[in-house]
Design an enzyme around this catalytic site. Structure first.
Site, PDB file in Angstrom:
ATOM      1  N   GLY A 108     -24.098  15.868   9.075  1.00  0.00           N
ATOM      2  CA  GLY A 108     -25.403  16.375   8.655  1.00  0.00           C
ATOM      3  C   GLY A 108     -26.346  16.644   9.805  1.00  0.00           C
ATOM      4  O   GLY A 108     -27.435  17.183   9.606  1.00  0.00           O
ATOM      5  N   THR A 144     -26.235  18.810  12.354  1.00  0.00           N
ATOM      6  CA  THR A 144     -26.509  20.228  12.595  1.00  0.00           C
ATOM      7  C   THR A 144     -27.523  20.774  11.603  1.00  0.00           C
ATOM      8  O   THR A 144     -28.477  21.460  11.982  1.00  0.00           O
ATOM      9  CB  THR A 144     -25.197  21.040  12.506  1.00  0.00           C
ATOM     10  N   GLN A 175       0.798  -1.231   0.000  1.00  0.00           N
ATOM     11  CA  GLN A 175       0.000   0.000   0.000  1.00  0.00           C
ATOM     12  C   GLN A 175       0.831   1.283   0.000  1.00  0.00           C
ATOM     13  O   GLN A 175       0.286   2.368   0.200  1.00  0.00           O
ATOM     14  CB  GLN A 175      -0.993   0.027   1.173  1.00  0.00           C
ATOM     15  N   LYS A 201     -27.390  26.775  18.847  1.00  0.00           N
ATOM     16  CA  LYS A 201     -27.428  25.355  19.205  1.00  0.00           C
ATOM     17  C   LYS A 201     -26.444  25.063  20.328  1.00  0.00           C
ATOM     18  O   LYS A 201     -25.480  25.795  20.546  1.00  0.00           O
ATOM     19  CB  LYS A 201     -27.113  24.481  17.991  1.00  0.00           C
ATOM     20  N   ASP A 233     -20.703  17.541   7.479  1.00  0.00           N
ATOM     21  CA  ASP A 233     -20.034  16.277   7.764  1.00  0.00           C
ATOM     22  C   ASP A 233     -21.065  15.208   8.110  1.00  0.00           C
ATOM     23  O   ASP A 233     -21.537  14.477   7.256  1.00  0.00           O
ATOM     24  CB  ASP A 233     -19.024  16.471   8.891  1.00  0.00           C
ATOM     25  N   ARG A 291     -24.072  21.864  21.646  1.00  0.00           N
ATOM     26  CA  ARG A 291     -23.547  20.535  21.324  1.00  0.00           C
ATOM     27  C   ARG A 291     -23.176  19.829  22.625  1.00  0.00           C
ATOM     28  O   ARG A 291     -22.231  20.207  23.312  1.00  0.00           O
ATOM     29  CB  ARG A 291     -22.329  20.660  20.409  1.00  0.00           C
ATOM     30  N   ASP A 333     -23.101  27.289   5.152  1.00  0.00           N
ATOM     31  CA  ASP A 333     -21.961  26.857   5.962  1.00  0.00           C
ATOM     32  C   ASP A 333     -20.857  26.380   5.023  1.00  0.00           C
ATOM     33  O   ASP A 333     -21.076  26.235   3.818  1.00  0.00           O
ATOM     34  CB  ASP A 333     -22.368  25.744   6.923  1.00  0.00           C
TER      35      ASP A 333
END
EC number: 2.7.6.1
Length: 310
Positions: A222, A224, A35, A190, A220, A192, A216
């Site tokens: 989703g 939020t 790899q 909001k 990522d 978190r 925004d």
């Protein structure tokens, strides 16, 4: 001038080359059995102004190593100048120490790109503007706002539009779009509770009867956006659409968006869309090829790119 690309976003690289009326440079990026990444440039670049298009998106570390090795290969092939074109700059969210004994990974990545041999960096909507200062080489951070604003004007009655920031930290970006569209601005406040989860608390601004546009830089998980859409609709919004520059959409984000109350999620092609994204009924991708292509053209011709920020 020659343009090359790694494996992260060849579709965008090809679209950029179409804009520039240039063929995409020949390069082989492959892996050995263990790899390790191997890069071979398939044409002469001696004395050339070379641009390498590579988003450091998932798998982030593989794509970052591809970029670094490709820069090294071009440098050792006597290119006159090397510009790393990063439509999406991974590790950008690690731009500060969140606690003791933690790294500033965005700065480390900037150092790696510089030490590999890049002479310039061209990127799009950095998560934090101060990351420009992490590079010790000239860095142009383009904005997607003009592209997003153009799409809004084509699809919405601006008299009924309300631009919304999904959190307090994104107010500057949302205000820039609201000013360009001459629209009002609202904010979703909001809290978190734990990493990866977000709980919408309340909406600051009168959104009743409005077509709300969440703006925004990154989507990522989703969570939020979906929570914000629910809160806005509960406060009387007619519809909620999200305009996001970078569609990271990790894990179950696509399924979360498709089953949410979002009318539509509009993202750019800074990250190559997956099959799931392309087949989602309420996710649409708009192109940044013309913006990046024009910036590449002006950089190569030693012209100003400042008008691209307007």
């Amino acid at each position: 001038m020659k343009v090359f690309a790694g494996n992260s976003n060849r579709l965008l690289a090809e679209a950029i080359c179409n804009y520039l009326n240039l063929p995409l440079g020949k390069a082989t990026v492959r892996r050995f059995a263990d790899q390790e990444i191997f890069v071979e440039i398939g044409e002469n670049v001696r004395g050339e102004d070379v641009f390498i298009v590579q988003s450091t998106s998932f798998p982030t570390n593989d794509h970052l190593m591809e970029l670094l090795i490709m820069i090294d290969a071009v440098r050792r092939s006597s290119a006159r100048r090397i510009t790393a074109v990063l439509p999406y700059f991974g590790y950008a969210r690690q731009d500060r120490k969140p606690g003791p004994r933690t790294p500033i990974s965005a700065k480390l990545v900037a150092n790696l790109i510089t030490e590999a041999g890049a002479d310039r960096v061209l990127t799009l909507d950095l998560h934090a503007g101060q990351i420009q200062g992490f590079f010790d080489i000239p860095t142009d951070n383009l904005y997607a706002i003009p592209i997003l604003a153009r799409d809004v004007k084509e699809n919405y009655n601006l008299k009924n539009v309300m631009v919304v920031s999904p959190d307090v930290g994104g107010v500057v970006r949302a205000r820039a779009l609201a000013k360009r569209l001459d629209c009002l601005l609202a904010i979703v406040d909001k809290r978190r509770d734990r990493p990866g989860e977000s709980e919408v608390m309340n909406v600051i601004g009168e959104v009743n009867g409005k077509d709300c546009l969440l703006i925004d830089d990154i989507v990522d998980s989703g969570g939020t956006l979906c929570n914000a859409a629910e809160a806005l609709l509960k406060n009387g919004a007619t519809s909620v659409t999200a305009y996001i520059t970078h569609g990271v959409l990790s894990g179950g984000a696509v399924a979360r968006v498709t089953s949410s109350m979002l009318k539509e999620l509009v993202i750019t092609d800074s990250i190559q869309p997956t099959t799931a994204v392309q087949s989602a009924h309420n996710i649409r991708v708009i192109s940044t090829a013309a913006l990046l292509g024009e910036a590449i053209s002006r950089t190569s011709q030693e012209e100003s790119v400042s008008s691209l920020f307007d």
